[in-house]
Scaffold this active site. Structure first.
Site, short mmCIF file in Angstrom:
data_model
loop_
_atom_site.label_atom_id
_atom_site.label_comp_id
_atom_site.label_asym_id
_atom_site.label_seq_id
_atom_site.Cartn_x
_atom_site.Cartn_y
_atom_site.Cartn_z
N HIS A 183 109.37 5.37 -16.65
CA HIS A 183 110.29 6.08 -15.75
C HIS A 183 110.47 7.52 -16.20
CE1 HIS A 183 112.11 3.98 -12.38
NE2 HIS A 183 113.06 4.91 -12.33
N GLY A 190 109.17 5.56 -8.44
CA GLY A 190 108.59 4.45 -7.69
C GLY A 190 107.46 4.91 -6.80
N ARG A 191 107.67 5.98 -6.07
CA ARG A 191 106.63 6.51 -5.19
C ARG A 191 105.41 6.97 -5.98
NH1 ARG A 191 111.08 9.88 -1.95
NH2 ARG A 191 112.10 9.39 -3.93
N ARG A 194 103.44 3.87 -7.10
CA ARG A 194 102.64 3.25 -6.04
C ARG A 194 101.42 4.10 -5.70
NH1 ARG A 194 107.94 1.70 -5.08
NH2 ARG A 194 108.48 3.46 -3.76
#
Length: 275
Positions: A183, A190-191, A194
């Site tokens: 993180h 998160g984006r 992915r």
């Protein structure tokens, strides 16, 4: 960590489906462009929706296709769609040129994800300097700020070996999970994760997968990530990504199979000579 029989079966199936997909003739250029556009829109819509965007798929498509805002849509959600669309294009360009993963690529993906959708543009692509943790899990913080550069370098070093040792879908899932566990950025983790997952999948010739944002699917996704982080067992998340990849490959094969059927039927259904 050794994989279990269930995951191994899924990875074997993925290899077979991938091989089957490559046996079909390609779609026409126009159909490829339309399919790619549909996949891009689905990714932008679903990935942002997981993070709380209120735009639906139609509204996302309207923004990306026309460049116009949607009546009633928040400016923040609109800019998030524009940002992620640019980051997606960048990711696909990198994948097409078989670029190895680097810290610059990671930073640039986050920079594009957050460029127009942040209160301070200087924070886009910059590692955070404060402690953060998953919602409701203050006792389980992500990587300490001072450790982030070292953990990212460990991720790069791991990637250089794992990309040649793991099944492509397993590698893509692990890359996502390991990045999220660090993180490193103030926002957009998160984006970015992915995008990294689909960067790995696309480089290996697998279709882009989109995690669905409905409540059930989102909860399953978040729970698999949380379990993998808490226990160090990546299998739950690997299986989840494998399931998405299997479903996506089956849909792609159905499209290719129908295309061949349509072409053959068209050859028979004509009164023209030498056509």
């Amino acid at each position: 960590m050794p994989i279990n029989n269930k995951l191994e079966e899924k990875l074997d199936l993925l290899t077979k489906l991938h091989s089957e997909m490559n046996q079909y003739r390609p779609l026409s250029k126009k159909q490829v462009e339309q399919l790619d556009a549909n996949v891009r829109i689905e990714h932008v819509w679903s990935s942002n929706a997981i993070e709380g965007s209120t735009l639906n798929r139609y509204e996302t498509a309207s923004i990306l296709n026309t460049g116009m805002t949607v009546h009633g849509a928040s400016l923040r959600d609109t800019m998030a769609a524009v940002d992620l669309n640019e980051a997606y294009d960048y990711m696909m360009d990198l994948a097409s040129r078989k670029q190895p993963l680097t810290t610059v690529i990671i930073r640039d993906l986050n920079r594009l994800v957050m460029l127009k959708n942040t209160d301070d543009r200087s924070q886009a692509g910059a590692y955070r300097v404060i402690d953060v943790w998953p919602n409701g899990q203050e006792d389980q913080p992500y990587t300490a700020p001072t450790e982030i550069p070292f953990k990212i370098q460990e991720l790069i070093d791991w990637s250089e070996k794992a990309i040649n040792q793991l099944h492509p879908v397993q590698y893509a899932a692990d890359l996502h999970q390991k990045f999220v566990s660090i993180h490193p950025f103030v926002d957009g983790n998160g984006r970015t994760a992915r995008l990294l997952m689909n960067f790995a999948l696309s480089e290996a010739g697998y279709p882009v997968v989109s995690i669905m944002p409905d409540k059930k699917s989102r909860n399953e996704y978040m729970e698999a990530l949380a379990t993998s982080r808490a226990t160090g067992n990546l299998v739950p998340f690997e299986e989840l990504v494998a399931d998405y990849a299997i479903s996506t490959l089956k849909k792609r094969i159905n499209i290719l199979r129908q295309n061949e059927k349509n072409i053959e039927e068209a050859k028979e259904a004509t009164n023209l000579r030498d056509y």
